[in-house]
Scaffold this active site. Structure first.
Site, short mmCIF file in Angstrom:
data_model
loop_
_atom_site.label_atom_id
_atom_site.label_comp_id
_atom_site.label_asym_id
_atom_site.label_seq_id
_atom_site.Cartn_x
_atom_site.Cartn_y
_atom_site.Cartn_z
N SER A 109 -9.61 1.54 3.35
CA SER A 109 -8.57 2.47 2.34
C SER A 109 -7.63 1.60 1.54
CB SER A 109 -8.05 3.50 3.22
OG SER A 109 -7.14 2.92 3.96
N LYS A 166 0.90 -1.12 -0.07
CA LYS A 166 -0.08 -0.03 0.00
C LYS A 166 0.88 1.16 -0.12
CE LYS A 166 -3.87 1.91 2.76
NZ LYS A 166 -4.68 1.66 3.91
N SER A 178 -9.68 -0.97 7.61
CA SER A 178 -9.09 -0.52 6.04
C SER A 178 -8.37 -1.80 5.42
CB SER A 178 -8.20 0.57 5.99
OG SER A 178 -9.06 1.82 6.22
#
Lengths: 455, 476, 97
Positions: free
Chosen positions: A127, A52, A151
């Protein structure tokens, strides 16, 4: 899977998902270099792991899905990344995410939204939507994400993959770009429980660079259990409200039945302060974020949006234009709840409520329950744009996940079925630092649950 | 100061702790490195960086707190102080707010007007320093150097117990002495390892309530402390006497003009939005740890001064001079332990040794053992005081054993009675009429004869012995 | 609870964030709704008897005082937006000393 070119090709094939922020050319080149240098004795030798974009890597850029860090190259690796490299893994690019991890749909990235691997009109969740989409599309076996309010688990549920959030303090946060410091943890998305768990095992363990990381050995991977004999699984009634989507309920009931068939004892329990979890989270997370994001000011790194006039203008223009609307909103809310006159009513109250929420879990675990089982999300993946009108509607999609972040407990989502062709996840919440029991139960459930069947 | 006004002053002192590495990272704290070379992700405030607390800084902070008689709290919490400034890389400073390391101490000192004063210390807490902003290097721009960012500081907040600018200065000098004794800091205001902000208000003599105060900043030396506070006090008195009232504001001291001016009005008065630092667990100190710091405290200045006065029969003033710095005090005691008579040693240290040190970066160049030997040589008559001073100078600049140096310079006094007798004879023989006058009662001619003997011996005669031989010869 | 336009501006100044004049009403409205929503927390008794919860390690484990800087693969010169003669450069602060 360890062929660098093959990985790069697979990533190219799913370009349309907009899940990867690293240009394919850079990725291909880097993967070759990494593959040549990787330690053959490492337990993850050759495994491509996507990361990420809010986790610092020496390779590629670390922009956190934001314009304010556009093009930023980190001069150091996060501890988790260093551990992955030491285990022989390959860093397979940086994945798209909600800006600074603030969001539940990956629609708040400055670099465009991520598309659900199975339905281009839907969101992959957030996210960590980019990481979940790549794993869901079968491009990489595992990816790192981050959790502040769900997330990793929520996009795992939406994309039909496994997502694990460790106990707070299990994995070093050094190099994870901070959003809500007392909530943040690096988490893992994987094709299977085994893939996710073995990556988690490698990145876990003590790190003197993170004072909140506990002084413990790395997570020991459990073996696949014969049965769930001896496990007591609690079903908190607050997570199965009357208005829960019937299809989601059916999928959960099926999973519970399968756990019982494997020998688990199942019990209804109560976590009475659950209703306050989302408001508590939306005081603490923005408050900490407002402080954590103060360093993005155009002074020492990142672009300047107006370098000329005077200092105040530099700050205000850079931050006003460099941050997107969701981030700005949260910074303003966070600044407000910390400001003079409001600190006691909001922030201090929220930390007290947090203690009550954590106590709810302790009470249940102290009475002989080993694990809790709940839906991960109230619905499967929603449509893009559906929740953008009202911030609170978006916040409510975190309703089953934020409690584990508030209480610092380990939790994971595994696919348990489909609802109208879309994946849906079931959640296990474990006791602090007992990830191995949670993973054992997940192995057992994964083995028998018909994840691709309609509920 | 006339017309019944009383000044009320409280001081906030920031002291850099003498550690090798910074408060929250392993970067060096060494002064004078090229800009932005002693930096890392943590003290640069890079995305993803986290603080790693330095144990030595806590030790020094606890010692300072104990030496100030504070209550050291077994559990204290770090907190974020949020504000924007270019040399504050994270946009917040890690400090302590609601639960500081220590509270409720005091510092006693001698004040010019009130004799012995005890100022309360409200709190002492640990925090990190910011970097440096330089406003005059580039046109229309500010240059930022983050080498200093993250250096450990303690903040010491006094109660508003000081009653004059001179008192404020005395408090600071006493605090500096104490912290130097503890080896905690260089306490150098010019280098910035000790910084002071003052809170000043005035009230009618005899009143008890506190009036609106101003904050005075930008004071860069101990002397300026007194000047700046005098100027501000006078400004407030003049203002109130002319019918105005004091507004709460920050005043900046200008040492060139010797005045204060208000800091340009900021848009917002600071709202620091303090909250507990989520990246750091609580700071927990075991009783054993605190006890260890207590027992590791050196003898403190006031105790040492009193002991010197008693043990070495010194006046209070002399004891104070000899204990002003721990280095000098230890030097003095080494000289005494090497055999020198305490009062003589005191004189030598206070005059020759300190004067020499002043010209040589505070270095005490003559080893204690050597100074003790010099003192003994004078006492034993081998060297006159003047000669000894020359020997001191030689040993200071070139080293060496004092006796050897004295002999090499031909300074050793002659105490051989035969040789002396020879000179005495010569002198008496050459001044028969003076001898006659002396024997007739003009005894003050003795100093004349003595002077002649010294001349004849080219200064080498031991004057006491020479006088005795003269007396003997003249008596016969 | 209503957050006024002026309060939004005040908070934006504290946070050093430019806010569009046009966006102010909607922002004030959204913030009001969020703050109303989180105000449910007033259900917690206010007497401070409930302690706060802090996850993670119980007490600080200290680092030894050694000069061992955290790794930095390249220095500020490489990533600073404005860097001259070894210094970060920012426009002069008009409102400060």
């Amino acid at each position: 899977m360890s062929d660098a070119k093959a990985v790069a090709d697979r990533l190219m094939k799913v370009k349309r998902l907009n899940a990867l922020l690293t240009p394919p050319k850079d990725l291909r080149k880097s993967l070759s270099v990494q593959a040549a240098a990787a330690r053959p004795t490492g337990v993850l030798y050759g495994m491509p792991v996507a990361v990420k974009d809010n986790i610092c890597t020496l390779e590629f850029t670390t922009s956190c899905g934001s314009r304010i860090l556009e093009g930023y190259r980190s001069p150091y690796d996060a501890t988790a990344i260093a551990k992955l490299k030491a285990a022989g893994a390959l860093i397979a690019g940086k994945t798209n995410c909600d800006e600074f991890a603030m969001g539940s749909s990956t629609e708040h990235s400055a670099y465009g939204r991520v598309i659900h691997p199975l339905d281009k009109t839907r969101v992959p969740g957030g996210s960590s939507g980019g990481s979940a989409a790549l794993v869901g599309a079968g491009v990489v076996p595992a990816a790192l994400g981050s959790e502040t309010g769900g997330s990793v688990r929520q996009p795992a549920s939406f994309c039909g993959v496994v997502g694990i959030k460790p106990t707070y303090g299990r994995v070093s946060r050094y190099g994870l770009v901070a959003f809500g410091s007392s909530l943040d943890q690096i988490g893992v998305l994987g094709r299977s429980v085994h893939d996710a768990a073995r990556v988690l095992s490698v990145i876990s363990g003590r790190d003197s660079r993170d004072a909140t990381c506990e002084d413990r050995d790395p997570l020991r991977l459990p073996t696949v259990p014969e049965s769930l004999q001896g496990f007591v699984v609690g079903l908190p009634r607050e997570y199965f409200p009357p208005e829960l989507d019937p299809a989601v309920r059916r999928a959960c009931e099926r999973a519970v039945r399968l756990m019982k068939e494997q020998g688990a004892a199942v019990r209804e329990v109560s976590l009475p302060h659950t209703a306050y979890a989302v408001p508590t989270y939306y005081v603490i997370a923005p408050a900490e974020a407002s402080s954590n994001l103060a360093r993005y000011d155009g002074v020492r790194y990142g672009p300047r949006f107006d370098g000329a006039a005077d200092l105040r203008t530099l700050y205000r223009t850079t931050r006003g234009q460099g941050f997107g609307p969701e981030v700005r909103r949260r910074i303003l809310v966070g600044t407000y709840v910390l400001s003079a006159g409001y600190y006691d009513a909001y922030y201090r109250r929220a930390q007290q409520m947090r203690a009550l929420i954590a106590q709810d879990f302790r009470n249940v675990f102290d009475r002989g329950v080993d694990l809790l089982f709940t839906p991960t999300t109230p619905t499967p993946a929603f449509k893009a744009g559906e929740k953008l009108g009202d911030p609170i509607a978006m916040y409510l999609s975190d309703i089953f996940t934020v409690t584990a972040n508030l209480a610092g407990l380990p939790a994971m989502s595994i696919p348990i079925g489909q609802v109208k062709g879309l994946p849906i996840g079931g959640q296990l919440i474990g006791q602090a630092f007992l990830e191995d029991e949670m993973i054992e139960a997940a192995y057992a459930l994964e083995r028998v649950v018909p994840a691709t069947d309609e509920a | 100061m006339g017309s019944g006004w009383e000044t009320v002053i409280g001081l906030e002192t920031h002291v850099q702790l003498r550690t090798k590495s910074k408060m929250f990272c392993g970067c060096s704290t060494a002064f004078g490195a090229p800009p932005n070379t002693q930096v890392c992700p943590v003290c640069l405030g890079l995305p993803g960086a986290l603080p790693q607390p330095n144990g030595a800084a806590i030790k020094l902070a606890v010692r300072a707190a104990l030496a100030l008689g504070c209550t050291v709290h077994p559990k204290s919490i770090f907190a974020r102080k949020n504000y924007f400034y270019p040399d504050l890389p994270k946009g917040y400073q890690i400090s302590q707010h609601e639960q500081p390391l220590a509270t409720s101490g005091s510092l006693s000192f001698i004040a010019p007007e009130r004799a012995a004063v005890t100022a309360g210390i409200i709190r002492l807490h640990v925090e990190e320093d910011a970097g440096k902003s330089i406003h005059d290097r580039f046109p229309k721009a500010t240059a930022v150097d983050l080498n200093r960012s993250g250096v450990p500081l303690i903040e010491i907040v006094s109660a508003p117990d000081l009653r004059s600018p001179a008192e404020a200065r005395a408090y600071l000098l006493t605090l500096k002495q104490l912290l130097e004794y503890l080896g905690i800091s260089d306490c150098d205001m010019e280098k910035g390892s000790l910084r002071v902000d003052a809170n000043v208000s005035i009230r009618r003599a005899g009143a008890t309530e506190l009036n609106t105060r101003t904050e005075v900043k930008n004071i860069n030396s101990f002397a300026f402390v007194e000047k700046a506070l005098t100027v501000e006090r006078d400004r407030q008195i003049a203002l109130v006497e002319s019918g105005g009232s004091v507004t709460q504001q920050t005043m900046l001291y200008d040492s060139k003009e010797n005045n204060v001016r208000p800091q340009r009005a900021k848009e917002e008065s600071h709202d620091y939005r303090y909250f507990p630092e989520p990246d750091l667990p609580p700071l927990v100190l075991t009783p054993e740890f605190v006890a260890e710091q207590q027992s590791d405290l050196p003898e403190l200045p006031s105790a040492k001064r009193d002991r010197f006065a008693a043990q070495y029969a010194l006046s209070r003033e002399h004891a104070a001079v000899l204990t002003a710095s721990r280095t000098v005090a230890e030097y003095y005691e080494n000289v005494v332990h090497a055999g020198a008579e305490p009062q003589a040693a005191a004189n030598w240290v206070m005059t020759e040794a300190l004067a020499d040190a002043k010209d040589h970066q505070e270095e005490l160049r003559v080893p204690a053992v050597a100074l003790a030997q010099i003192v003994a040589l004078v006492k034993g008559g081998t060297l006159s005081h003047q000669a000894a001073k020359r020997v001191f100078g030689e040993v200071a600049s070139k080293g060496g054993d004092p006796r050897t140096v004295a002999e090499a310079l031909g300074l050793v006094q002659v105490a051989d009675a035969n040789v002396l007798a020879g000179w005495v004879s010569d002198v008496l023989g050459a001044h028969a009429s003076e001898v006659g006058r002396y024997k007739n009662g003009e005894t003050k001619l003795m100093s004349f004869f003595l002077g002649q003997v010294m001349r004849a011996s080219k200064g080498k005669a031991d004057p006491k012995l020479a006088q005795r031989v003269l007396e003997e010869k003249l008596a016969s | 609870m209503s957050v006024t336009r002026d309060e939004v501006l005040r908070i934006a100044r504290l946070a050093e964030l430019d806010v569009d004049e046009d966006a102010l009403p909607e922002l004030a409205d959204q913030m009001s709704r969020i703050l109303d929503y989180v105000a449910q927390l007033s259900a917690v008794p206010a007497n401070g008897s409930v302690k706060v919860f802090v996850p993670g390690a119980d007490a600080i484990r200290f680092r030894a005082d050694e000069v061992i800087p955290s790794p930095l693969a390249f220095g500020p010169k490489e990533f600073a937006p404005a860097f001259k003669e070894g210094f970060f450069v920012v426009p002069r602060l008009d409102q400060f000393e």
